[in-house]
Design a protein around this motif. Structure first.
Motif, PDB file in Angstrom:
ATOM      1  N   ARG A  64      44.639  12.549  21.300  1.00  0.00           N
ATOM      2  CA  ARG A  64      43.080  12.187  21.988  1.00  0.00           C
ATOM      3  C   ARG A  64      43.454  12.121  23.508  1.00  0.00           C
ATOM      4  O   ARG A  64      42.228  12.259  24.009  1.00  0.00           O
ATOM      5  CB  ARG A  64      42.644  10.711  21.286  1.00  0.00           C
ATOM      6  N   GLN A  65      44.400  11.861  23.982  1.00  0.00           N
ATOM      7  CA  GLN A  65      44.647  11.935  25.550  1.00  0.00           C
ATOM      8  C   GLN A  65      44.494  13.211  26.242  1.00  0.00           C
ATOM      9  O   GLN A  65      45.641  13.864  26.256  1.00  0.00           O
ATOM     10  CB  GLN A  65      45.643  11.041  25.942  1.00  0.00           C
ATOM     11  N   ALA A  66      43.593  13.498  26.911  1.00  0.00           N
ATOM     12  CA  ALA A  66      43.304  15.003  27.418  1.00  0.00           C
ATOM     13  C   ALA A  66      44.267  15.255  28.632  1.00  0.00           C
ATOM     14  O   ALA A  66      44.745  16.339  28.661  1.00  0.00           O
ATOM     15  CB  ALA A  66      41.706  15.263  27.952  1.00  0.00           C
ATOM     16  N   ASP A  75      37.230  13.562  19.037  1.00  0.00           N
ATOM     17  CA  ASP A  75      36.451  13.085  17.835  1.00  0.00           C
ATOM     18  C   ASP A  75      36.964  12.389  16.646  1.00  0.00           C
ATOM     19  O   ASP A  75      36.422  12.362  15.720  1.00  0.00           O
ATOM     20  CB  ASP A  75      35.346  14.281  17.533  1.00  0.00           C
ATOM     21  N   ASP A  76      38.467  12.455  16.515  1.00  0.00           N
ATOM     22  CA  ASP A  76      39.164  11.783  15.285  1.00  0.00           C
ATOM     23  C   ASP A  76      39.681  10.460  16.006  1.00  0.00           C
ATOM     24  O   ASP A  76      40.677  10.218  16.703  1.00  0.00           O
ATOM     25  CB  ASP A  76      40.198  12.585  14.862  1.00  0.00           C
ATOM     26  N   GLU A  77      38.950   9.418  15.579  1.00  0.00           N
ATOM     27  CA  GLU A  77      39.262   7.992  15.803  1.00  0.00           C
ATOM     28  C   GLU A  77      40.591   7.723  15.361  1.00  0.00           C
ATOM     29  O   GLU A  77      41.321   6.613  15.785  1.00  0.00           O
ATOM     30  CB  GLU A  77      38.152   7.080  15.313  1.00  0.00           C
ATOM     31  N   THR A  78      41.046   8.170  14.276  1.00  0.00           N
ATOM     32  CA  THR A  78      42.366   7.848  13.632  1.00  0.00           C
ATOM     33  C   THR A  78      43.689   8.335  14.593  1.00  0.00           C
ATOM     34  O   THR A  78      44.800   8.143  14.132  1.00  0.00           O
ATOM     35  CB  THR A  78      42.489   8.359  12.264  1.00  0.00           C
ATOM     36  N   ALA A  79      43.332   9.356  15.309  1.00  0.00           N
ATOM     37  CA  ALA A  79      44.193  10.047  15.965  1.00  0.00           C
ATOM     38  C   ALA A  79      44.951   9.050  17.191  1.00  0.00           C
ATOM     39  O   ALA A  79      44.032   8.323  17.777  1.00  0.00           O
ATOM     40  CB  ALA A  79      44.081  11.165  16.738  1.00  0.00           C
ATOM     41  N   SER A  80      46.348   8.824  17.418  1.00  0.00           N
ATOM     42  CA  SER A  80      46.931   8.375  18.800  1.00  0.00           C
ATOM     43  C   SER A  80      46.810   9.275  19.939  1.00  0.00           C
ATOM     44  O   SER A  80      46.329  10.488  19.760  1.00  0.00           O
ATOM     45  CB  SER A  80      48.429   8.326  18.336  1.00  0.00           C
ATOM     46  N   THR A 126      46.981  16.807   8.956  1.00  0.00           N
ATOM     47  CA  THR A 126      46.009  15.513   8.937  1.00  0.00           C
ATOM     48  C   THR A 126      46.740  14.459   9.735  1.00  0.00           C
ATOM     49  O   THR A 126      47.803  14.215   9.688  1.00  0.00           O
ATOM     50  CB  THR A 126      45.332  15.036   7.838  1.00  0.00           C
ATOM     51  N   LEU A 127      45.857  13.764  10.636  1.00  0.00           N
ATOM     52  CA  LEU A 127      46.433  12.675  11.399  1.00  0.00           C
ATOM     53  C   LEU A 127      46.171  11.219  10.866  1.00  0.00           C
ATOM     54  O   LEU A 127      46.199  10.236  11.741  1.00  0.00           O
ATOM     55  CB  LEU A 127      45.486  12.682  12.769  1.00  0.00           C
TER      56      LEU A 127
END
Length: 144
Positions: A64-66, A75-80, A126-127
Motif C-alpha cells: 500500500r505504501q507508494a 484500494d486493498d485494505e487487507t494489504a500491508s 492474493t493479499l
C-alpha cells in the motif's frame, strides 16, 4: 512536552520514524530477463488494471505504501505497506511474504513469511484470505 513539539514540527515525532525503508533484493536475486511480465489485477473474470514488471529489476515490492512499493495496491485494505515481493532468480520468479499482517496466498494456499515460493505463469496472488481481487502473473513462459 512542549519542547519536543517545538523541535519536531510533526507533532512531537522525529520525521525519520515515518519513512519506510524498501525491502532490499536478496543476495541471490538476479535481474528479470522476461520481456512481457506483468501482474493483472482481476476481480472474478474482469481485468481491472495491469502493472508491468520491467526487465532489469531485482525485486518488485507489492504493498500500500507508494514511496516503497513497485506495485501499489491502495484500494486493498487487507494489504500491508510492504506486503510481499516478487524476486527473480535466473528464469524463475519467487514470491516472498514480508511478514504481512493478513498473509500472502498463491493459488489459494498461504505461503510462509520470508520463505521464497516459486511462481508459475498464471499464478494467482492474493493479499489475505478475503481479498477484493487477485494479482495474476502473466508473461512468464513455461519452463523448458
Amino acid at each position: 512536552s512542549v519542547d519536543r513539539c517545538r523541535r519536531w514540527p510533526l507533532g512531537g515525532h522525529h520525521p525519520q520514524r515515518h519513512m519506510a525503508t524498501k525491502f532490499p533484493a536478496p543476495s541471490w536475486a538476479t535481474e528479470t530477463t522476461h520481456a512481457n511480465l506483468a501482474l493483472e489485477v482481476r476481480s472474478g473474470g474482469t481485468l481491472l488494471r495491469r502493472h508491468e514488471l520491467p526487465r532489469g529489476r531485482r525485486v518488485f515490492v507489492i504493498g500500500r505504501q507508494a514511496d516503497v512499493a513497485d506495485v501499489v495496491v491502495r484500494d486493498d485494505e487487507t494489504a500491508s505497506r510492504q506486503h510481499c515481493a516478487i524476486v527473480p532468480r535466473g528464469e524463475r520468479l519467487y514470491l516472498i511474504d514480508l511478514k504481512s499482517t493478513r498473509g500472502t496466498f498463491v493459488d489459494g494456499k498461504r505461503i510462509r513469511p520470508n520463505e521464497p515460493t516459486q511462481l508459475g505463469g498464471g499464478a494467482s496472488i492474493t493479499l489475505s484470505d478475503a481479498p477484493p481481487y487477485a494479482l495474476v502473473l502473466v508473461g512468464l513462459p513455461a519452463p523448458a
